[in-house]
Enzyme design. Sequence first.
Site, PDB file in Angstrom:
ATOM      1  N   GLN A   1     -99.745  36.062  34.123  1.00 14.85           N
ATOM      2  CA  GLN A   1     -99.876  36.384  32.698  1.00 14.85           C
ATOM      3  C   GLN A   1    -100.301  37.830  32.442  1.00 14.85           C
ATOM      4  O   GLN A   1    -100.908  38.132  31.416  1.00 14.85           O
ATOM      5  CB  GLN A   1    -100.840  35.393  32.016  1.00 14.85           C
ATOM      6  CG  GLN A   1    -100.306  33.968  32.065  1.00 14.85           C
ATOM      7  CD  GLN A   1    -101.230  32.984  31.400  1.00 14.85           C
ATOM      8  OE1 GLN A   1    -102.385  32.877  31.771  1.00 14.85           O
ATOM      9  NE2 GLN A   1    -100.725  32.253  30.424  1.00 14.85           N
TER      10      GLN A   1
ATOM     11  N   TYR B   1     -97.286  27.594  42.882  1.00 13.73           N
ATOM     12  CA  TYR B   1     -96.620  28.888  42.822  1.00 13.73           C
ATOM     13  C   TYR B   1     -97.232  29.878  43.820  1.00 13.73           C
ATOM     14  O   TYR B   1     -96.525  30.493  44.623  1.00 13.73           O
ATOM     15  CB  TYR B   1     -96.675  29.467  41.413  1.00 13.73           C
ATOM     16  CG  TYR B   1     -96.298  30.924  41.389  1.00 13.73           C
ATOM     17  CD1 TYR B   1     -94.968  31.302  41.528  1.00 13.73           C
ATOM     18  CD2 TYR B   1     -97.262  31.917  41.287  1.00 13.73           C
ATOM     19  CE1 TYR B   1     -94.607  32.639  41.552  1.00 13.73           C
ATOM     20  CE2 TYR B   1     -96.916  33.258  41.307  1.00 13.73           C
ATOM     21  CZ  TYR B   1     -95.586  33.607  41.438  1.00 13.73           C
ATOM     22  OH  TYR B   1     -95.231  34.936  41.480  1.00 13.73           O
TER      23      TYR B   1
ATOM     24  N   LEU C   1    -108.641  41.916  32.976  1.00 16.63           N
ATOM     25  CA  LEU C   1    -107.525  41.064  33.390  1.00 16.63           C
ATOM     26  C   LEU C   1    -107.577  39.696  32.724  1.00 16.63           C
ATOM     27  O   LEU C   1    -106.555  39.012  32.625  1.00 16.63           O
ATOM     28  CB  LEU C   1    -107.516  40.879  34.916  1.00 16.63           C
ATOM     29  CG  LEU C   1    -106.940  42.031  35.736  1.00 16.63           C
ATOM     30  CD1 LEU C   1    -107.183  41.800  37.217  1.00 16.63           C
ATOM     31  CD2 LEU C   1    -105.452  42.207  35.466  1.00 16.63           C
ATOM     32  N   GLY C   2    -108.773  39.282  32.296  1.00 16.48           N
ATOM     33  CA  GLY C   2    -108.906  37.974  31.662  1.00 16.48           C
ATOM     34  C   GLY C   2    -108.895  36.839  32.672  1.00 16.48           C
ATOM     35  O   GLY C   2    -108.743  37.033  33.880  1.00 16.48           O
TER      36      GLY C   2
ATOM     37  N   ASP D   1     -92.438  30.106  39.035  1.00 16.45           N
ATOM     38  CA  ASP D   1     -93.238  30.469  37.871  1.00 16.45           C
ATOM     39  C   ASP D   1     -92.324  30.479  36.646  1.00 16.45           C
ATOM     40  O   ASP D   1     -91.168  30.031  36.708  1.00 16.45           O
ATOM     41  CB  ASP D   1     -93.929  31.821  38.077  1.00 16.45           C
ATOM     42  CG  ASP D   1     -92.939  32.981  38.156  1.00 16.45           C
ATOM     43  OD1 ASP D   1     -91.708  32.740  38.202  1.00 16.45           O
ATOM     44  OD2 ASP D   1     -93.394  34.142  38.168  1.00 16.45           O
TER      45      ASP D   1
ATOM     46  N   GLU E   1    -100.623  38.257  43.443  1.00 15.34           N
ATOM     47  CA  GLU E   1    -100.043  37.150  42.681  1.00 15.34           C
ATOM     48  C   GLU E   1    -101.045  36.556  41.700  1.00 15.34           C
ATOM     49  O   GLU E   1    -100.680  36.160  40.585  1.00 15.34           O
ATOM     50  CB  GLU E   1     -99.506  36.071  43.624  1.00 15.34           C
ATOM     51  CG  GLU E   1     -98.281  36.483  44.426  1.00 15.34           C
ATOM     52  CD  GLU E   1     -97.083  36.805  43.554  1.00 15.34           C
ATOM     53  OE1 GLU E   1     -97.083  36.421  42.367  1.00 15.34           O
ATOM     54  OE2 GLU E   1     -96.149  37.455  44.049  1.00 15.34           O
TER      55      GLU E   1
ATOM     56  N   CYS F   1     -76.838  41.984  35.372  1.00 14.90           N
ATOM     57  CA  CYS F   1     -77.255  40.817  36.151  1.00 14.90           C
ATOM     58  C   CYS F   1     -76.283  40.521  37.286  1.00 14.90           C
ATOM     59  O   CYS F   1     -75.065  40.501  37.073  1.00 14.90           O
ATOM     60  CB  CYS F   1     -77.359  39.596  35.239  1.00 14.90           C
ATOM     61  SG  CYS F   1     -77.935  38.108  36.072  1.00 14.90           S
TER      62      CYS F   1
END
Length: 577
Positions: free
Chosen positions: A267, A345, A305-306, A363, A262, A428
């Site tokens: 992002q 989260y 990954l930043g 999130d 997670e 959906c």
Amino acid sequence: MRYGDIREGRFESRPNRFIAYVNMGGKSEKVHVKNTGRCKELLVKDATVYLNKSANPNRSTGYDLVAVKKGNRMINMDSQAPNKAVEEWLKSGGLFSDAVVVKPETKYRNSRFDFYVETPESKVFVEVKGVTLEQEDVVLFPDAPSERAVKHVRELMEAIQEGYETYIILVIQMENVKYFTPNRMTQPEFADVLIEARQAGVKVLAYDCKVTPESMEIQNPVPVLLSEVEIAADPLLDWYDRGKRLLPWREDATPYHVWISEIMLQQTRVEAVKPYYDRFMEALPDIAHLAGAGEEELLKLWEGLGYYNRVRNLKKAACMIMENYGGKMPAEYHELMKLPGIGSYTAGAVSSIAYGQRVPAVDGNVLRVLARLKGDGRDISQLSVRGQVEKELSDNMPKERPGDFNQALMELGAVVCIPVGMPYCARCPWENICKAHAQGREMELPFKTPKKPRVVEEKTVLIIKDETRAALVKRPERGLLAGMYEFPCLEGHLSDSQVIGYLKEEGLSVIKIEQLPASRHIFTHKEWHMIGYAVRVDELAEKRHKAGMIFAEPGEIRDRYPIPSAYRAYRSSLNFG
């Protein structure tokens, strides 16, 4: 509950709430309607209706309209019938097998509740609501605004504070329905207070009825779904079970695996995370290994990954878990929130997915799909709105499979109700219940206040190398990309002559300089617009530089030094030869 003399007729008209005209044997007869609700979907021209002959010969209307045929379904629409049926049911032990008192119409404060019941263990108030509104096998209440109904629910909540048990019995005056839900379109206040009451301890139950023209009898429990989330849960979980993605952290959803995945997924796309996750788990398979890892090892594992503070916080949290929790990640949401780098989260995800706790994990994906489901125009960029959504989910998410429910919401937002471009509504599970889809507002929701434009910074990146080594600089220990290694990077867009002048001041002799392609990297609040130069020098000698450079072989740069992904476009220039 049974009627005496029942006659059949054909509905003609209803000039007011109390009176209708019915064709009986070819003659138009004025009759009394025993329901003050709208009942527009029931009392339609030529509908088959059933009338109970009045025992009072002096009354202006000789019959009471008590039931109606809607398609193949028989519906009792007598407003007095639910209380009579419930009284018979209570006295027969339908709700309490040990009831010693069943008393109708009992005063409490400023209200009169439908029933007061005593058992050897408790004192109980029961309020009864008859339900006649049906849409596609779903039943709703009320069919017209009812302030009295809201008032009764609030007073049931007050009675709980004084030690009473309280119930709302929704009598579905028909059979073979899917579920009951409050009629939010007609009276949102009643829908909201019903949820509030259930949270306060009021038991909200629904039962269908066996209905004939002559009788109505309480029969089977009916699911009570008080919110859009409760209605949406089953189709969402069915969809998730049929086609969820196979992901490495789902295969063995331990707390550690869920936690690491997670944090990595924040992002970052799922496909991009998979190799990072596998590499991280191979190097640091558990919390103890993570707690003992060195910073450069961590940064190297995280390279690309930043948001490098995230991996630093992983280590800090791992150390706390080892010291304060005996090496085992806590299960409780509030305990998880105490750990560095874990917000609401991630705490919700770990607690629900790994431990089965009934807590939400909200999130951006979840905010988006719920805003569209409910047609919710609140600004999801506001922390207060996120908090409200978390509270609403906490109150209404299913008790069973909370972890799968949270993952299904995330999955829906990732692959169907996507953040960019038109959602794939035909795929959906909520296509038929989504308000945004019904209103054609999929691209309007969710609403989010536009972000301020990012600050643009111009940079000149230098790939400085001799025959065997290249130059690196370690960034400061605080701030953006803290503690990472980078290629020498100068402010502004410099010309080649300016670069040569800079290197000369650093004591380096330039043999060749070549311009590299421009590149751009986007951070959360800023953008780097970069140009670059590949510079060949005669020798990279530590004693001749003044800019804090270090010199490393290509293999070392690849395997040891963590370099931000911002420089990815320039790493290919490290080829030697």
